[in-house]
Motif scaffolding. Structure first.
Motif, PDB file in Angstrom:
ATOM      1  N   ALA A  53       0.840  -1.210   0.000  1.00 46.48           N
ATOM      2  CA  ALA A  53       0.000   0.000   0.000  1.00 46.48           C
ATOM      3  C   ALA A  53       0.870   1.254   0.000  1.00 46.48           C
ATOM      4  N   GLU A  54       2.003   1.155   0.737  1.00 45.78           N
ATOM      5  CA  GLU A  54       2.913   2.302   0.808  1.00 45.78           C
ATOM      6  C   GLU A  54       3.532   2.569  -0.570  1.00 45.78           C
ATOM      7  N   ALA A  55       3.848   1.457  -1.257  1.00 48.02           N
ATOM      8  CA  ALA A  55       4.417   1.586  -2.611  1.00 48.02           C
ATOM      9  C   ALA A  55       3.415   2.281  -3.525  1.00 48.02           C
ATOM     10  N   TRP A  56       2.162   1.860  -3.385  1.00 53.24           N
ATOM     11  CA  TRP A  56       1.102   2.461  -4.212  1.00 53.24           C
ATOM     12  C   TRP A  56       0.999   3.952  -3.915  1.00 53.24           C
ATOM     13  N   GLN A  57       1.057   4.254  -2.597  1.00 52.83           N
ATOM     14  CA  GLN A  57       0.948   5.648  -2.159  1.00 52.83           C
ATOM     15  C   GLN A  57       2.089   6.504  -2.732  1.00 52.83           C
ATOM     16  N   MET A  58       3.296   5.906  -2.616  1.00 49.73           N
ATOM     17  CA  MET A  58       4.476   6.639  -3.082  1.00 49.73           C
ATOM     18  C   MET A  58       4.355   6.946  -4.584  1.00 49.73           C
ATOM     19  N   ASP A  59       3.931   5.914  -5.339  1.00 53.11           N
ATOM     20  CA  ASP A  59       3.839   6.097  -6.790  1.00 53.11           C
ATOM     21  C   ASP A  59       2.739   7.104  -7.130  1.00 53.11           C
ATOM     22  N   SER A  60       1.609   6.974  -6.418  1.00 55.39           N
ATOM     23  CA  SER A  60       0.493   7.884  -6.684  1.00 55.39           C
ATOM     24  C   SER A  60       0.904   9.324  -6.404  1.00 55.39           C
ATOM     25  N   LEU A  61       1.649   9.505  -5.299  1.00 53.66           N
ATOM     26  CA  LEU A  61       2.091  10.867  -4.954  1.00 53.66           C
ATOM     27  C   LEU A  61       2.993  11.438  -6.042  1.00 53.66           C
TER      28      LEU A  61
END
Ligand code: ADP
Length: 415
Positions: A53-61
């Motif tokens: 989820a953190e990876a997704w967050q980082m990429d989305s940001l």
């Protein structure tokens, strides 16, 4: 023994309860260990999910920041589907994700339905299977270790308990036999003393015909023999226990000696009462023995063959050579011994049955002494029986001695 049952069943119940509680405790402990390792696995899986989820967050940001920095859509070049031209390239984003989250894979197709798509739909984020497989392995190792440790704990503690139980049972048994012994000795002492008192009073207070006086003398001698035998056995047992039973061993030819001991014993017990049959090897057999101590062995065995058989008795004494050994076998057709009693008959104070129901006088020391003396001669003694009511056989095995060399005949001096 009748009064043994409650003590032993109480011990058994205690032992079984303790074992049961122990097994339940260990089972509970194993269960806790398994649950703990399950919880740990779950927590680690959650952590992995969180990292995805953190990876997704980082990429989305990173995508949102790029859009924010270039609000004019016409200036956005190079994007997926040609919409966001100014965004970092897909390869850059994938490298950034994998560098920070090595357990997360950026794939064109999801591995599981939970795998989220990147914000721009460029790919899916999946958890690599290896860490989960490793975690599962770790969990099974933990479960196996807990089960092994638990089993080991149960085995170790139960073995300890079994040893303790055996020791306790032995001690209780010895105490019980000692108690029986005390009452048996008291009885064994009191009976001949009471009878001697009656005979002495009779002899001193009455004028009796010579024939009756002789009969009373005979009876008194028998009582005295009985007392003498008892005291002798008690003293020998005390000496054997303290290690001060001294043997005066010398070469002994068994045939004539054994015949003498058996016949004297037969006479003492009432001529013919033993139904004695002697079967001796014709070859001379020698042993290195203390005649007095070995005499006690044969007397005790014959005395038992008399006591534990009903009339008409049939007692056989066999003397034979067996390789480097000599065998003295005393067998009778009396009450016999059950298989459970056979290994215990040589124990100190052991008597078959209950002291109250026992009809035959005895102290439970005779066979203990037999074993001590035979062992001290470097031999061994065994009891055998085909079962209760089928007679008993006692075999004494002694190391054989080569017959001493004959003295050379002295030449008569020349006149
Ligand atoms: P005691 O005869 O004084 O009781 P022993 O040590 O000689 O003691 O014998 C122990 C027990 O073994 C006896 O009480 C008896 O129950 C059993 N026993 C010994 N010899 C014989 C036998 N020949 N036949 C049957 N039982 C025997």
């Amino acid at each position: 023994m009748a009064n043994r049952a409650p003590t032993f069943s109480l011990q058994r119940v205690t032992f079984l309860s303790v074992s049961l509680v122990l097994c339940v405790q260990v089972g509970w402990w194993i269960n806790v260990q398994i649950r703990e390792s399950g919880r740990l696995l779950h927590a680690r899986a959650e952590a992995l999910n969180a990292s995805r989820a953190e990876a997704w967050q980082m990429d989305s940001l990173s995508v949102l920041n790029a859009i924010h920095a270039n609000p004019d859509p016409s200036s956005r070049v190079g994007s997926v589907e040609g919409r966001f031209a100014a965004l970092p390239s897909f390869e850059q984003r994938r490298a950034a994700i994998q560098q920070r989250f090595p357990h997360v894979a950026v794939l064109s197709r999801p591995l599981s339905p939970d795998d989220p798509a990147l914000l721009d739909g460029a790919a899916f984020l999946s958890l690599r299977p290896e860490p989960m497989i490793e975690l599962q392995d770790q969990r099974w190792h933990a479960v196996l270790r807990a089960a092994t440790e638990g089993a080991f704990m149960v085995i170790a503690v139960l073995s300890g308990f079994v040893l303790l139980y055996r020791k306790l049972a032995e001690e209780l048994d010895l105490k019980l036999r000692q108690r029986n012994f005390t009452s048996a000795v008291t009885h064994e002492l009191k009976t001949p003393i009471a009878s001697l008192r009656v005979w002495t009073e009779t002899l001193f207070t009455r004028t009796l015909p010579e024939e009756q006086r002789a009969r009373i003398h005979g009876l008194m001698e028998r009582d005295l023999d009985r007392l003498n035998e008892l005291v002798g056995n008690l003293l020998d047992v005390a000496r054997a226990e303290s290690g001060s039973l001294v043997l005066h061993q010398a070469p002994l030819e068994l045939q004539p000696w054994l015949r003498g001991v058996c016949e004297a014993m037969d006479l003492r017990l009432g001529q013919g009462a033993l139904g004695l049959k002697l079967e001796f090897d014709s070859k001379p057999l020698w042993v290195n023995a203390d005649p007095k101590a070995l005499g006690t062995v044969v007397e005790n065995l014959l005395s038992n063959a008399f006591k534990y058989a009903s009339e008409p008795r049939a007692t056989t004494v066999t003397l034979d050579g067996d390789g480097d050994d000599v065998l003295i076998v005393v067998s009778d057709l009396g009450h016999g011994l059950s298989p459970k009693d056979l290994p215990r008959v040589f124990h100190r104070f052991f008597r078959v049955g209950d002291e109250m129901t026992r009809q035959v006088a005895g102290t439970g020391l005779g066979l203990f002494l037999v074993k001590e003396i035979v062992t001290r001669h470097g031999g061994e003694v065994r009891a055998a029986s085909r079962g209760a009511g089928l007679g008993a056989t006692f075999t004494v095995r002694l190391p054989r001695l080569a017959p001493p060399a004959e003295e050379p005949a002295t030449e008569p001096a020349d006149a």
